[in-house]
Structures are given as structure tokens and as C-alpha cells.
Design a protein around this motif. Structure first.
Motif, PDB file in Angstrom:
ATOM      1  N   ARG A   1     -27.393 -33.901  46.601  1.00 54.93           N
ATOM      2  CA  ARG A   1     -29.079 -32.867  46.454  1.00 54.93           C
ATOM      3  C   ARG A   1     -29.164 -32.634  47.758  1.00 54.93           C
ATOM      4  NH1 ARG A   1     -31.345 -29.436  43.123  1.00 54.93           N
ATOM      5  NH2 ARG A   1     -33.766 -29.033  43.177  1.00 54.93           N
TER       6      ARG A   1
ATOM      7  N   LYS B   1     -21.652 -30.866  44.861  1.00 56.93           N
ATOM      8  CA  LYS B   1     -20.402 -31.392  43.962  1.00 56.93           C
ATOM      9  C   LYS B   1     -19.048 -31.363  45.040  1.00 56.93           C
ATOM     10  CE  LYS B   1     -21.719 -29.830  39.562  1.00 56.93           C
ATOM     11  NZ  LYS B   1     -21.463 -28.814  38.341  1.00 56.93           N
TER      12      LYS B   1
ATOM     13  N   THR C   1     -27.408 -28.410  44.253  1.00 56.98           N
ATOM     14  CA  THR C   1     -26.407 -29.767  44.508  1.00 56.98           C
ATOM     15  C   THR C   1     -25.302 -29.622  44.544  1.00 56.98           C
ATOM     16  OG1 THR C   1     -28.682 -30.411  42.789  1.00 56.98           O
ATOM     17  CG2 THR C   1     -25.665 -31.371  43.103  1.00 56.98           C
TER      18      THR C   1
END
Length: 476
Positions: free
Chosen positions: A356, A329, A327
Motif C-alpha cells: 500500500r 502488486k 496497492t
């Protein structure tokens, strides 16, 4: 003059012989295509289910007895392996990582492959294809050949895997010495990620961490050390003699006296072989030994082993495992980047978008290395995130399914001084570690540590509390 006489057969043997000779499988009605067809299917099926039984009932009994004995031995071996996986895992891991055991397995599997080829062709001879109807003749021949390829091919593939495993383990793990005892209940391993780009004076480690594995539970603690940490103290040894007040001061010959520059200090600017004359014999280098001493002195724990990961080979490992799920960010650039005077980037060849993502090796490599749009602390977090994602992919099913790719990547990716004699125990701990959540300690400003002026006493206390948490007070 003596006359040689054949050995007497027992009464039971004499009684069994006529009975076997009377069996339709041994003496069928060759004039009946239907009888020969049924017999053919039976013989081919028996050769698959119980190799050797077709020969005992319809052919060479000596060959049949040998094949049946080999088959029973194989079944016993498989049963013992299953039992070991459930009850005696250390024994199974010892055999699976032992050079002689893997070589013996390879030889035996090749022997089984040859035996099954011989049995398949002998069964086809016993079938007497010319006595079958045309369609049955084709069907029986095709089935026998398909089963031969499936059984012998599987044995040959397993033999190949055994050989690859043996060669890979031998190339990565040295013979080394006897296993060392855990220190205060832990095995501590220095994990270095190095980027050997052209133009560098040495292979400076860009990712530095210590992996502490609980010798009883297998619980893993990863301690991240910023590469630019200055003034790091050394454990007792030659570097501590040179830098009794830590890696700083006039004796430091590198630009910033940072943690990852210790490698260059020893390998390039000093005579490392004079400082650590036994390093090469132990499967290490003077630079790595100095890094071990730095990690041990800074954290206050013994660090007997190291694992060095080539960041270029890192991508191959991720690809071999089928990629990793991450994932993201923050949007990150990919490419061999440089920062211009106006703050813009050059060399960008793509971007890693937020959200993701299933990353291939190249993307994962840039995810771990990208630093121009974020801080070093952010990069450390991403590296730990990738470590956890890769560990998650190291399931027995995934590694077996992709064994050759993983082995080939690992052979060119990893260097270590962990001796082969420790592999069974570490393999057992690796299985146990999956029952626990990984504990992470980052020695960064966010973790309360200033890499430019680290409080060594605080760092050691932080590590000690993580590895040896106080026992909960008894409930009154």
C-alpha cells in the motif's frame, strides 16, 4: 415664487426618531470610559453579525440601510443555494458552470468585500477610540481589523475562485453546440492518455478507453482498448471508406496497423484536414476524430465526445489532489527506460515497491507508464486502477480545498470537445456515479479478446451485455 418644502415625515417616523436619538449607542456618555468601552464592543460585534446595524443605531442611517439590505440579500442568496443543493441540484450546477453566473458572482463578491471594508472603518469611526481606555482601545481596534480581514478577505478569495473557475472552464470546454441526446441511454466518451515525448512523429495515445455513463443513474462503465489492437473497423465515415475491412491491409501506412497508430496515419501520413475538414471547428483534430470512429466501429456504440489527457500534466493533477492511495502488486521500475540486449534495464532512477502506497504525481505517472517488466495488459490494469483512485479523490471537499491547484493542473492537462452547455448535466451524473461501483471491461486475452485478431462480433456483444444487461426473470 414657490417655496420648496421638505417632504413630510409620517407620525410613526417622528415618534421613532427621538427614541433612536435617545439610545446610548447613538448618544452615549462620552465622559465615561466604561460606557464607551461597552458601546465599542457592541458596535464591532453588531457590524460582524448584522453588517449595517451599527450604522443604523449609531451612525449614517442611509449607509446602514443599504448595508442591511445587501446583507439580507446575501443571506437570501445563501439560503437559496443551500436549498438548491438539496432540492434543485441541476439549477445549482447550471449556475456553477455558467460563464455569466460566475462573472456576476465575482463582481458581487468584490462589491461585498469593499462594502465590509467601508463598514469596518466607519464602525471604528463611530467607536471613538480616543474615548476608550488604552487596553480597550488596542483590543477593539485589533478585533475590528481582524474581522475586516476575515470577512473581506473571504469574499475576495471567493471572488478569485469564481474567476478561476470561469477561466478554467472556458479554456477546457469549448462553446460547442447544443447538448446531444444520449445514445441507447448512455453518454460515451473516448478517453485518451497521450505521451508527447520528443522524437515522436505525433502525439500517439498510449492509453485508450471509452467511458460510458448511464444517462439516468450515472453508473459508469470503463472499456479498455489495448493500443496495439489490429484490424479495428471504423464507423461510417471517411476512414471506413479507406478501410472497409478494418485498419489493416495495403492501405495502412503505419508499422503495425495498431489502434493507436491511427492517430499517426491521419495526422502525419495523410491529409487529415481533407478527411475531417470540420474537426478543428468542433474543438477536435482529424486524428482524434478518426480514433472516435475506430472506437465506435469496434464497440458498436456511438462515441460523440473525447477527453485527451496529457500524461506529463497527469502528474500535476495527482499532486493537486494531494496524491492517490494505490496497492502495488508487483515491484516496478521508474525512469525513461530502455531494454538492453541481455534483458537488463537502463535508465532506472528508482523503484515502486509492493504494498500500500500513497503516491505523488511523478510516482503515479511511472506506475501508469511502466511496461518493461510487465505486459501491456498489466499496464492497462494499473491505468484503470489509477483512474478509479483519482475519481475517488474528486470529492467536493477535496476539490474545493485544493481548487486553485486542481484548476491550474486541469487547464494544462485536459483537452475535450464536450460543450459547456453539457456541464451541468454531466456534473449531476458525476455526483450520482459515486453511488455505483465502476464496471470495467478489458478487451484483452484475459477478457477473452485477442488484440491481434479480435472477434468484433464478440466484442460488441460483450459491450452490449455490460451496458444493457438482461432484465431478471420474474419469480414464479
Amino acid at each position: 415664487m414657490s417655496v420648496l418644502t421638505p417632504p413630510r415625515e409620517s407620525a410613526a417616523s417622528r415618534r421613532r426618531a427621538p427614541a433612536i436619538e435617545a439610545l446610548p449607542l447613538r448618544n452615549p456618555d462620552t465622559a465615561s470610559s466604561a460606557v464607551m468601552g461597552r458601546r465599542a464592543w457592541w458596535l464591532v460585534g453588531m457590524n460582524l453579525l448584522v453588517p449595517g446595524s451599527a450604522q443604523i443605531l449609531a451612525g449614517n442611517r442611509r449607509l446602514g440601510r443599504f448595508a442591511l439590505g445587501a446583507t439580507l440579500a446575501l443571506w437570501v442568496g445563501v439560503a437559496l443555494a443551500v436549498a438548491a443543493s438539496l432540492l434543485w441540484r441541476p439549477v445549482l450546477y447550471t449556475l456553477a458552470t455558467n460563464w455569466f453566473a460566475l462573472t456576476a458572482a465575482q463582481v458581487l463578491l468584490i462589491g461585498y468585500a469593499v462594502l465590509w471594508v467601508v463598514l469596518a472603518f466607519d464602525t471604528l469611526r463611530l467607536v471613538r477610540l480616543v474615548k476608550l481606555r488604552p487596553l480597550a482601545r488596542i483590543g477593539v481596534a485589533m478585533l475590528a481589523c481582524a474581522l475586516m480581514v476575515a470577512t473581506s478577505g473571504s469574499a475576495l478569495y471567493a471572488a478569485h475562485v469564481s474567476g478561476v473557475a470561469r477561466d478554467t472552464l472556458g479554456s477546457i470546454f469549448g462553446a460547442g453546440g447544443p447538448p446531444v441526446e444520449p445514445t441507447d441511454g448512455y453518454y460515451n466518451i473516448l478517453l485518451l492518455g497521450a505521451d508527447p515525448d520528443k522524437g515522436r512523429d505525433s502525439m500517439r495515445p498510449d492509453s485508450i478507453s471509452v467511458v460510458s455513463v448511464n444517462a439516468t443513474s450515472g453508473a459508469v462503465t470503463i472499456i479498455g482498448l489495448p493500443r496495439d489492437t489490429v484490424g479495428v473497423p471504423f464507423a461510417e465515415g471517411p476512414m471506413n471508406d479507406l478501410f472497409p475491412d478494418g485498419y489493416q491491409g495495403s492501405e495502412c501506412q503505419t508499422a503495425h496497423c495498431g489502434l493507436n497508430e491511427i492517430f499517426t496515419e491521419v495526422e502525419v501520413l495523410r491529409d487529415g484536414t481533407e478527411l475531417y475538414p470540420d474537426a478543428e471547428e468542433q474543438g477536435s483534430t482529424p486524428g482524434i476524430e478518426a480514433m472516435k470512429d475506430a472506437a465506435a466501429g469496434y464497440l458498436g456504440i456511438a462515441v460523440p465526445y473525447y477527453v485527451l489527457i496529457d500524461m506529463h500534466g497527469f502528474a500535476a493533477l495527482v499532486d493537486a489532489l494531494g496524491g492517490v492511495d494505490i496497492t502495488v502488486k508487483e515491484r516496478l521500475p521508474m525512469g525513461a527506460l530502455s531494454k538492453n540486449a541481455d534483458g537488463s534495464l537502463s535508465g532506472v532512477k528508482g523503484w515502486i515497491e509492493k504494498g500500500r502506497q500513497h503516491m505523488d504525481g511523478e510516482t503515479a505517472q511511472w506506475y501508469a507508464r511502466s511496461r518493461y517488466t510487465t505486459s501491456d495488459w498489466d499496464r492497462m490494469k494499473r491505468q484503470r486502477q489509477l483512474q478509479a483512485a483519482i475519481l475517488k479523490q474528486f470529492t467536493p471537499e477535496n476539490v474545493l480545498a485544493r481548487f486553485q491547484e486542481v484548476a491550474a493542473a486541469g487547464e494544462h492537462l485536459v483537452q475535450t470537445d464536450i460543450p459547456q452547455s453539457m456541464l451541468p448535466y454531466l456534473a449531476q451524473l458525476a455526483v450520482e456515479s459515486k453511488k455505483h461501483k465502476i464496471t470495467r471491461i478489458e478487451l484483452t486475452p484475459e477478457g477473452g479478446v485477442d488484440p491481434d485478431n479480435p472477434d468484433v462480433a464478440f466484442v460488441r456483444e460483450l459491450v452490449d451485455e455490460a451496458l444493457h444487461p438482461p432484465s431478471p426473470s420474474p419469480t414464479p
